[in-house]
Design a protein around this motif. Structure first.
Motif, short mmCIF file in Angstrom:
data_model
loop_
_atom_site.label_atom_id
_atom_site.label_comp_id
_atom_site.label_asym_id
_atom_site.label_seq_id
_atom_site.Cartn_x
_atom_site.Cartn_y
_atom_site.Cartn_z
N LEU A 105 -3.29 12.90 8.44
CA LEU A 105 -2.55 12.21 9.50
C LEU A 105 -1.92 13.21 10.45
O LEU A 105 -1.47 14.29 10.06
CB LEU A 105 -1.46 11.33 8.88
CG LEU A 105 -1.91 10.17 7.99
CD1 LEU A 105 -0.71 9.40 7.50
CD2 LEU A 105 -2.88 9.25 8.73
N THR A 106 -1.87 12.83 11.72
CA THR A 106 -1.23 13.66 12.73
C THR A 106 0.25 13.32 12.84
O THR A 106 0.74 12.36 12.22
CB THR A 106 -1.90 13.44 14.10
OG1 THR A 106 -1.66 12.07 14.50
CG2 THR A 106 -3.39 13.71 14.03
N TYR A 163 -13.83 5.28 4.29
CA TYR A 163 -12.67 5.17 5.14
C TYR A 163 -12.77 3.91 6.00
O TYR A 163 -13.82 3.63 6.57
CB TYR A 163 -12.55 6.39 6.07
CG TYR A 163 -12.22 7.68 5.39
CD1 TYR A 163 -10.92 8.14 5.33
CD2 TYR A 163 -13.21 8.46 4.80
CE1 TYR A 163 -10.60 9.34 4.71
CE2 TYR A 163 -12.91 9.66 4.17
CZ TYR A 163 -11.59 10.10 4.14
OH TYR A 163 -11.29 11.29 3.52
N ARG A 164 -11.67 3.17 6.11
CA ARG A 164 -11.59 2.03 7.02
C ARG A 164 -10.97 2.52 8.33
O ARG A 164 -9.88 3.09 8.33
CB ARG A 164 -10.74 0.92 6.42
CG ARG A 164 -11.44 0.10 5.36
CD ARG A 164 -10.46 -0.80 4.63
NE ARG A 164 -9.66 -1.61 5.53
CZ ARG A 164 -9.97 -2.85 5.90
NH1 ARG A 164 -11.08 -3.41 5.45
NH2 ARG A 164 -9.18 -3.54 6.70
N ILE A 165 -11.67 2.28 9.43
CA ILE A 165 -11.24 2.80 10.73
C ILE A 165 -11.17 1.67 11.72
O ILE A 165 -12.16 0.95 11.93
CB ILE A 165 -12.21 3.90 11.22
CG1 ILE A 165 -12.28 5.03 10.19
CG2 ILE A 165 -11.79 4.42 12.59
CD1 ILE A 165 -13.41 6.01 10.43
N GLY A 166 -10.02 1.49 12.33
CA GLY A 166 -9.85 0.47 13.35
C GLY A 166 -10.34 0.99 14.70
O GLY A 166 -9.95 2.08 15.13
N ASP A 189 -12.91 16.68 20.05
CA ASP A 189 -11.76 17.53 19.71
C ASP A 189 -10.46 16.85 20.10
O ASP A 189 -9.45 16.96 19.40
CB ASP A 189 -11.87 18.88 20.41
CG ASP A 189 -12.99 19.75 19.84
OD1 ASP A 189 -13.44 19.46 18.70
OD2 ASP A 189 -13.43 20.69 20.53
N HIS A 190 -10.47 16.15 21.23
CA HIS A 190 -9.28 15.45 21.69
C HIS A 190 -8.85 14.38 20.68
O HIS A 190 -7.67 14.29 20.33
CB HIS A 190 -9.54 14.82 23.06
CG HIS A 190 -8.45 13.90 23.52
ND1 HIS A 190 -7.25 14.36 24.00
CD2 HIS A 190 -8.39 12.54 23.53
CE1 HIS A 190 -6.49 13.32 24.31
NE2 HIS A 190 -7.15 12.21 24.04
N THR A 227 -5.25 11.71 16.67
CA THR A 227 -5.15 10.88 15.48
C THR A 227 -5.83 11.58 14.32
O THR A 227 -6.35 12.69 14.48
CB THR A 227 -5.77 9.48 15.74
OG1 THR A 227 -5.46 8.62 14.63
CG2 THR A 227 -7.26 9.56 15.94
N ALA A 228 -5.81 10.97 13.15
CA ALA A 228 -6.38 11.61 11.96
C ALA A 228 -7.84 12.00 12.21
O ALA A 228 -8.63 11.19 12.69
CB ALA A 228 -6.30 10.67 10.76
N PRO A 229 -8.22 13.24 11.89
CA PRO A 229 -9.55 13.74 12.25
C PRO A 229 -10.72 12.92 11.74
O PRO A 229 -11.78 12.90 12.37
CB PRO A 229 -9.55 15.15 11.65
CG PRO A 229 -8.12 15.55 11.59
CD PRO A 229 -7.38 14.28 11.29
N TYR A 230 -10.56 12.23 10.60
CA TYR A 230 -11.70 11.49 10.08
C TYR A 230 -12.11 10.34 10.99
O TYR A 230 -13.19 9.78 10.85
CB TYR A 230 -11.41 10.97 8.67
CG TYR A 230 -10.36 9.89 8.58
CD1 TYR A 230 -10.71 8.55 8.73
CD2 TYR A 230 -9.03 10.19 8.32
CE1 TYR A 230 -9.75 7.55 8.65
CE2 TYR A 230 -8.07 9.20 8.24
CZ TYR A 230 -8.44 7.88 8.40
OH TYR A 230 -7.48 6.90 8.32
N LYS A 231 -11.25 9.99 11.96
CA LYS A 231 -11.54 8.86 12.85
C LYS A 231 -12.37 9.26 14.08
O LYS A 231 -12.77 8.39 14.85
CB LYS A 231 -10.24 8.21 13.31
CG LYS A 231 -9.37 7.68 12.19
CD LYS A 231 -8.04 7.15 12.72
CE LYS A 231 -7.12 6.74 11.58
NZ LYS A 231 -5.81 6.29 12.07
#
Length: 546
Positions: free
Chosen positions: A113-114, A438-441, A494-495, A500-504
């Protein structure tokens, strides 16, 4: 349900929920094991540097008591929310159990998490305390409302976890938790807006043991290894609550994924039950199993996304061990499993876990016959189910439906059942992306992309991927003055990793002239997603449990 699976059918038919009047996981599980078998192994921890440490239930009782006293001494009270953001280190179990003993509500968070992510969770939950590793403390700079800061490894302005623990009393009187008293808060992605806070009660921490017994068949002489990240609910059920409720020791490894290392650790430590994501199994089946002594391994399980039947076959042939899938959600945890004694049917999620009644409902909330796809729903009451979404009664109410006097929780997943009660996943009824477990919105990624000066509009959907099930794919329209190309793709990726969390981050980006919308201007993500899947063969439709 037919009697062709006698053991399962009997267990399902005879099962009755029997909840205690009060339940505190720290006292009634950890301390109870420590009282009965203080020297029984609870945790075997190791990392990629070769370090290793063993903890007994007796030691875990003492350490968690000290942590509960540490929180209480710092002003944390029963019902207060505590961010627990730690890697796979023993302090995670100590902090989690210590919070529960006090009656504080832990909020497990992944370390990816960021600062923006943790700031949202702290503000939304009203968290007043944080436990983090020293490498992550910078993410909490400037965030108001945190009265207690505890860092593993120490940090300026933070209490040093181990030093503070050593100074605390080893005895603690645990809180008597009523069954419906809030006990743990998880955050999970939604199809719109920010992540949702999923609040579970003390009764859920008690009831999650059923999956440990009726899916994994855990015993006191087992050593279980679940590789889930500490921020996911799967870690709670398969690293902490499930195994320790059964008196089962757990292996806890802090290191990157590597197939050879996974198998070597299983062999070296004699793992008997292994739980991993489908993505891991896709790599593991390519290893040389003959190089490893997996003689003690008796079962492998997976949840979070579908395991391809070919992977299941290759795993069984290579190890001689069954791989049994399960299905659950953060809101319910495991409700569908492939139980011991019942045959595994290719493509099926499994059968209802004892104590859980599942139904396939149409848009009016009416049950559908076998073979007909509809929304998967769980009949209430069920102690495994969340109390609700944190501070959002309207959203909570939207997940409930009534039919002929029965109340159901809508999962948001589409499914169908066969004549024997096996359930098959047919996709999501919303836009949630399921990638490598991973669940990603989509809106979380869209909100990050739109902050980049090159992006005029964007839409994010799941795109099929052989390794991850789905990947995040972004469709982007550019502002004047910007040109599409590989350099811009990398810049946008990269942005997102920074925001937000990198996995997204979107693993694929397509630049388009316009996005599909309704007449009222609403984005039609589903149309984009259907186009992605239309490129696949007819039998390659999405099938990944949430």
């Amino acid at each position: 349900m037919p009697d062709l699976m006698t053991a399962y059918a009997n267990a399902y038919r005879r099962f009755r929920w029997c909840l205690p009047a009060t339940f505190n996981f720290g006292r009634d599980v950890v301390d109870a094991h420590a009282q009965r078998q203080p020297d029984k192994l609870a945790l075997l921890w190791c990392d990629d540097s070769g370090a290793e440490r063993r903890y007994t239930f007796g030691e875990m009782r003492t350490l968690s008591n000290r942590f509960a006293n540490l929180l209480a001494g710092a002003g944390v009270r029963r019902g207060d929310r505590v961010i627990v953001m730690l890697p796979r280190i023993p302090q995670w179990q100590v902090a989690m159990v210590g919070c529960l003993k006090l009656g504080a509500v832990p909020i497990p968070c992944i370390e990816m998490l960021t600062a923006k992510d943790v700031g949202y969770r702290i503000g939304h939950a009203g968290a007043t305390a944080v436990v983090a590793h020293r490498d992550s403390v910078g993410k909490f700079d400037g965030i108001p409302g945190i009265g207690t800061r505890i860092a593993v490894g120490g940090a300026p302005g933070w209490l040093d976890f181990d030093e503070a623990l050593a100074a605390c009393d080893a005895d603690f009187a645990c809180a008597d938790m009523a069954p419906d008293e809030p006990a743990i808060l998880y955050y999970t992605s939604g199809s719109t807006g920010n992540p949702k806070g999923v609040l579970h009660a003390a009764r859920a921490l008690y009831s999650w043991r059923v999956a440990a017994s009726d899916w994994q068949g855990l015993r006191e002489d087992d050593l279980m290894w679940c590789t889930a990240d500490t921020g996911w609910s799967k870690a709670g059920t398969s690293i902490l609550f499930g195994p320790w409720s059964a008196g089962t020791a757990v292996l806890f490894y802090n290191g990157p994924f590597d197939p050879a290392t996974r198998l070597e650790l299983m062999a070296r430590h004699g793992v008997t039950v292994f739980c991993g994501a489908a993505t891991e199994f896709r790599h593991l089946v390519n290893a040389r199993f003959a190089d490893y002594d997996l003689g003690r391994l008796r079962l492998a399980v997976s949840a979070g996304e579908a395991v391809n039947p070919e992977v299941v076959r290759r795993w069984r042939e290579g190890t001689g061990v069954e791989l049994r899938e399960g299905y659950g959600q953060t809101e319910t945890l495991m409700t569908v499993v492939n139980p011991p004694g019942a045959p595994v049917r290719p493509g099926a999620m499994g059968l209802p876990l004892p104590g859980s009644t599942l139904a396939i409902l149409d848009e009016q909330g009416r049950p559908l016959p076998p073979g007909t796809s509809g929304q998967l729903a769980l009949r209430l009451p069920n102690p495994q189910v969340m109390l609700g979404y944190w501070n959002d009664p309207d959203l909570t109410a939207s997940t409930r439906v009534q039919h002929e006097g029965a109340e159901y929780l809508l999962t948001g997943d589409l499914a169908h059942a066969d004549a024997d009660g096996y359930l098959y996943y047919d996709g999501r009824s919303d836009d949630i992306i399921s990638s490598a477990g991973y669940r990603i919105g989509p809106m979380e990624v869209e909100n990050a992309l739109i902050e980049h000066p090159a992006v005029l509009e964007c839409a994010v959907v799941g795109s099929p991927d052989a390794e991850r099930g789905e990947i995040v794919k972004a469709f982007v329209t550019l502002r004047p003055g910007f040109e599409p190309g590989d350099a811009l793709v990398r810049a946008l990726q990269d942005h997102v990793k920074q925001v937000t969390a990198p996995y997204k981050y979107p693993r694929a980006i397509a630049f388009v002239e316009a996005l599909p919308k309704t007449a009222s201007g609403k984005l039609m993500r589903r149309l984009l997603r259907e186009r992605e899947y239309a490129a696949l063969a007819p039998d390659a439709s999405p099938r990944q449990p949430a």
